[in-house]
Enzyme design. Structure first.
Site, PDB file in Angstrom:
ATOM      1  N   ARG A  66      21.039 -19.565 -17.217  1.00  0.00           N
ATOM      2  CA  ARG A  66      19.559 -19.176 -17.480  1.00  0.00           C
ATOM      3  C   ARG A  66      18.891 -18.625 -16.679  1.00  0.00           C
ATOM      4  NH1 ARG A  66      16.570 -23.159 -19.231  1.00  0.00           N
ATOM      5  NH2 ARG A  66      18.382 -24.715 -20.386  1.00  0.00           N
ATOM      6  N   TYR A 117       0.622  -1.699 -28.590  1.00  0.00           N
ATOM      7  CA  TYR A 117       1.578  -1.938 -29.255  1.00  0.00           C
ATOM      8  C   TYR A 117       1.867  -2.995 -30.901  1.00  0.00           C
ATOM      9  CZ  TYR A 117       6.453  -3.421 -29.751  1.00  0.00           C
ATOM     10  OH  TYR A 117       7.420  -3.856 -31.321  1.00  0.00           O
ATOM     11  N   ASP A 188       1.114  -2.365 -19.426  1.00  0.00           N
ATOM     12  CA  ASP A 188       2.527  -2.536 -20.158  1.00  0.00           C
ATOM     13  C   ASP A 188       2.996  -0.863 -20.173  1.00  0.00           C
ATOM     14  OD1 ASP A 188       4.416  -0.927 -21.940  1.00  0.00           O
ATOM     15  OD2 ASP A 188       3.875  -2.899 -23.931  1.00  0.00           O
ATOM     16  N   LYS A 213      13.112   0.976 -24.893  1.00  0.00           N
ATOM     17  CA  LYS A 213      13.129   2.493 -24.729  1.00  0.00           C
ATOM     18  C   LYS A 213      13.352   3.174 -24.169  1.00  0.00           C
ATOM     19  CE  LYS A 213      10.771  -0.043 -28.514  1.00  0.00           C
ATOM     20  NZ  LYS A 213       9.075  -0.394 -28.279  1.00  0.00           N
TER      21      LYS A 213
HETATM   22  C1  LIG Z   1       8.933  -1.322 -28.263  1.00  0.00           C
HETATM   23  C2  LIG Z   1       8.123  -1.856 -27.392  1.00  0.00           C
HETATM   24  C3  LIG Z   1       7.431  -2.911 -26.781  1.00  0.00           C
HETATM   25  C4  LIG Z   1       7.824  -4.190 -27.546  1.00  0.00           C
HETATM   26  O1  LIG Z   1       9.603  -4.006 -26.360  1.00  0.00           O
HETATM   27  P1  LIG Z   1      10.686  -5.114 -27.407  1.00  0.00           P
HETATM   28  O2  LIG Z   1      11.647  -4.616 -26.370  1.00  0.00           O
HETATM   29  O3  LIG Z   1      11.072  -3.800 -28.944  1.00  0.00           O
HETATM   30  O4  LIG Z   1      10.549  -6.501 -27.711  1.00  0.00           O
HETATM   31  C5  LIG Z   1       6.328  -3.239 -25.920  1.00  0.00           C
HETATM   32  N1  LIG Z   1       5.264  -2.442 -25.729  1.00  0.00           N
HETATM   33  C6  LIG Z   1       5.497  -1.038 -25.997  1.00  0.00           C
HETATM   34  C7  LIG Z   1       4.830   0.262 -25.790  1.00  0.00           C
HETATM   35  C8  LIG Z   1       6.490  -1.116 -26.768  1.00  0.00           C
HETATM   36  O5  LIG Z   1       6.775   0.180 -27.666  1.00  0.00           O
END
Ligand SMILES: *Cc1c(COP(=O)(O)O)cnc(C)c1O
Length: 392
Positions: A66, A117, A188, A213
């Site tokens: 961890r 998001y 983000d 992604k």
């Molecule tokens: C999918 C997404 C997230 C969340 O990510 P996860 O890996 O699904 O937890 C955060 N920000 C954006 C812009 C996203 O498209």
């Protein structure tokens, strides 16, 4: 587009060859440890919850799974070098977001995009409902409104481009204004990836990625990351990962790193495809509007030119209403009718069907463009839209 200039080396967690390398090289060459005969070229997935105790300076910070894992370290080195900071990986993008929000003291205020998001908005909503934080939601493209909301706030949460409306925030102006008000800035940058946008270079304090992604890129892994340069912030988010246990699995980290090695190639192809599809969709009967950073106009176009190196792989377009968009999604044969984004395979979804996306136009279809032959994608998309527009 101008050739990418070489970047100054950044500090990694382990010794390795460092030079002024360009991003497409960094994605391939970083995170491999020292050039030492007899060692594997790729850091393997180290499936160990326990490591024999050694000297951390020699053997790395590994003792319990961890705290740290060599496979995380390899991935973190590549991501950190690409963003120009130090990366800390998490179990998912939302775990990374939660760690950043936890840097705000209880009772603090977070200013965030009203079209962020959906998972980030749900998390903020939950924290606000439990009186952990106060949230102020703003139109992130409206710099003046954002900076007015920042007065007395603790954290400005930026997403750019936004998911799924593809609004573009003015990074330079927001960072300068927020910092003048004593407000920290987190971005983000999932839609842009480190290859299209580097928020730390614009002065942001923290960058967040859903590596689920484009970074991992094959729709087979959940993983997130935070990147920063400030040692106190890095310590705070690393501590969050340890305390909350939102750790990535070593195998997931290995898959994400394997994906990241080809991100420059995948991104080049997918965003070239996206540009073609966006332009053709705009001419297609029945399509009301097309949102794509490469088609931005006015102020948004100036921001794209100032802060993005490429236009990304997400195209959103409007059909007349929900039933029409549903028919289009049901009619695709090559493109998958699926949520999420950033894989090599093209997917599309009527976004407003998701809970929490009520503010998105009912007929908006978000397409995550992949790496297939663009003519096959166009044949599929054009005929699906024609079928849908033709009526039930
Ligand atoms: C999918 C997404 C997230 C969340 O990510 P996860 O890996 O699904 O937890 C955060 N920000 C954006 C812009 C996203 O498209």
């Amino acid at each position: 587009m101008e050739p990418e200039p070489a970047r100054p080396p950044s500090a990694g967690l382990t010794a390795g060859p460092r030079a002024d390398r360009r991003p497409a090289t960094v994605a391939i060459a970083a995170g491999r440890g020292p050039h030492q005969p007899g060692t594997p070229l790729n850091v393997p997935p180290v499936l160990a919850s326990v490591t024999r105790i050694g000297d951390p300076a020699v053997h790395g910070p590994y003792e319990y799974g961890r705290d740290g894992n060599p496979t995380w370290t390899a991935l973190e080195e590549v991501l950190g070098e690409l963003e120009g900071g130090t990366a800390v990986t998490f179990a998912s993008g939302i775990a990374a977001i939660a760690a950043v929000l936890a840097t705000v003291q209880v009772g603090g205020t977070v200013v965030a995009p009203d079209d962020a998001y959906t998972g980030a908005r749900a998390l903020l909503e939950d924290l606000a409902a439990r009186r952990v934080l106060r949230q102020v939601l703003v139109d992130i493209a409206d710099t003046e409104a954002v900076l007015t909301a920042c007065q007395g706030a603790d954290l400005l949460w930026v997403e750019t481009p936004t998911n799924p409306l593809l609004a573009i925030a003015d990074l330079d102006a927001l960072v300068a204004g927020a910092h003048a008000a004593g407000v920290r800035v987190a971005v983000d940058s999932t839609f842009a990836t480190p290859l299209n946008q580097r928020p730390l270079a614009h002065g942001a304090d923290l960058v967040v990625h859903s590596a689920t992604k484009l970074i991992a890129g094959h729709s087979d892994v959940l993983l997130g990351a935070v990147v920063a340069t400030d040692p106190d912030l890095l310590a705070a988010v690393t501590r969050r990962r340890l305390l909350d246990g939102a750790v990535p699995g070593p195998f997931e980290a290995w898959l994400a790193l394997r994906g990241l090695r080809t991100l420059p190639l995948r991104l080049d192809r997918a965003q070239a495809n996206a540009g073609v599809l966006a332009d053709r969709l705009a001419e297609l009967p029945g399509v009301g509007g097309v949102r794509y950073p490469g088609r931005a106009t006015g102020q948004a176009a100036a921001r794209v030119a100032a802060q993005m190196r490429g236009h990304g792989t997400i195209v959103s377009f409007d059909l007349a209403d929900a039933p029409t968009a549903d028919r289009a999604c049901a009619a695709v044969r090559l493109i998958a009718h699926a949520t999420s984004l950033g894989g090599v395979e093209t997917t599309m979804e009527r976004r407003n069907r998701q809970p929490g996306e009520e503010a998105v136009p009912a007929g908006l279809v978000r397409v995550s463009v992949g790496c297939e032959d663009v003519e096959d994608l166009w044949d599929d998309l054009r005929s699906a839209v024609a079928t849908a527009v033709g009526g039930p």
